[in-house]
Scaffold this motif. Structure first.
Motif, mmCIF file in Angstrom:
data_model
loop_
_atom_site.group_PDB
_atom_site.id
_atom_site.type_symbol
_atom_site.label_atom_id
_atom_site.label_comp_id
_atom_site.label_asym_id
_atom_site.label_seq_id
_atom_site.Cartn_x
_atom_site.Cartn_y
_atom_site.Cartn_z
ATOM 1 N N VAL A 180 44.640 50.623 -83.945
ATOM 2 C CA VAL A 180 43.220 50.937 -84.044
ATOM 3 C C VAL A 180 42.850 51.474 -82.669
ATOM 4 C CG1 VAL A 180 40.889 50.072 -84.422
ATOM 5 C CG2 VAL A 180 42.800 49.151 -85.771
ATOM 6 N N ALA A 192 38.457 54.184 -84.082
ATOM 7 C CA ALA A 192 37.195 53.444 -84.037
ATOM 8 C C ALA A 192 36.236 54.117 -83.059
ATOM 9 C CB ALA A 192 37.457 51.991 -83.634
ATOM 10 N N CYS A 243 44.146 53.854 -87.347
ATOM 11 C CA CYS A 243 42.705 53.845 -87.499
ATOM 12 C C CYS A 243 42.060 54.297 -86.189
ATOM 13 C CB CYS A 243 42.278 52.415 -87.834
ATOM 14 S SG CYS A 243 40.590 52.234 -88.389
ATOM 15 N N SER A 266 37.174 53.544 -88.462
ATOM 16 C CA SER A 266 36.454 52.288 -88.338
ATOM 17 C C SER A 266 35.229 52.534 -87.455
ATOM 18 C CB SER A 266 37.390 51.230 -87.734
ATOM 19 O OG SER A 266 36.724 49.991 -87.604
ATOM 20 N N ALA A 296 39.711 48.465 -90.548
ATOM 21 C CA ALA A 296 40.761 48.270 -89.543
ATOM 22 C C ALA A 296 41.829 47.302 -90.047
ATOM 23 C CB ALA A 296 40.150 47.773 -88.232
#
Length: 153
Positions: free
Chosen positions: A133, A77, A75, A34, A56
């Protein structure tokens, strides 16, 4: 440009779809990428923020759907990272300084920071990590950098 970002979300969906059948029996891990732009409001990042927020969300929903099949979905980021895609920004001194000032460490990310987190998530030892995330951004998404002291004249 927006079509390119939409391609990013669509490709994650297709990777998920293609990964499910081979992972049915033994389980596995899927990692999406992400962006910090999906976590915080950043000016001039509307398209990437929307797309990466979708990535996400896809990761979270897929983790909920497939955990019972022993398939983990997480995920990463990243914050601003020095890559070919961001070359135009980090090669320009003024743009680079602005980007560095937005990070608590005052530096730009390197690809190895993101890849080491992905490797960690893929490691079987970390199979308890699911539906996360993880921001790999030097604190950009959660810390307001302390202003540098000004020298009075």
């Amino acid at each position: 440009m927006a079509e390119c970002y939409q391609c990013d979300l669509n490709s994650c969906f297709h990777v998920l779809k293609a990964s499910l059948k081979p992972m049915q029996e033994s389980g596995g891990a899927i990692i999406f990428v992400s962006s910090v732009a999906a976590e915080i409001g950043m000016s001039n990042h509307e398209a990437i923020a929307a797309t990466k927020a979708g990535v996400a969300g896809l990761a979270r929903s897929a983790a909920a759907s497939y955990s019972n099949r022993n398939i983990r979905v997480n995920c990463v980021a990243p914050g601003f990272t020095v890559t070919e895609m961001t070359r135009q920004i980090w090669e320009n001194d003024q743009s680079r300084q602005i980007s560095e000032s937005m990070n608590p460490f005052g530096i730009l990310g390197e690809p190895r920071y993101i890849s080491s987190c992905i490797s960690w998530l893929l490691n079987e030892e970390n199979k308890w990590v699911n539906c996360q995330v993880i921001s790999v951004d030097g604190g950009m998404s959660t810390v307001l950098p302390k202003p540098k002291a000004r020298v009075s004249r």
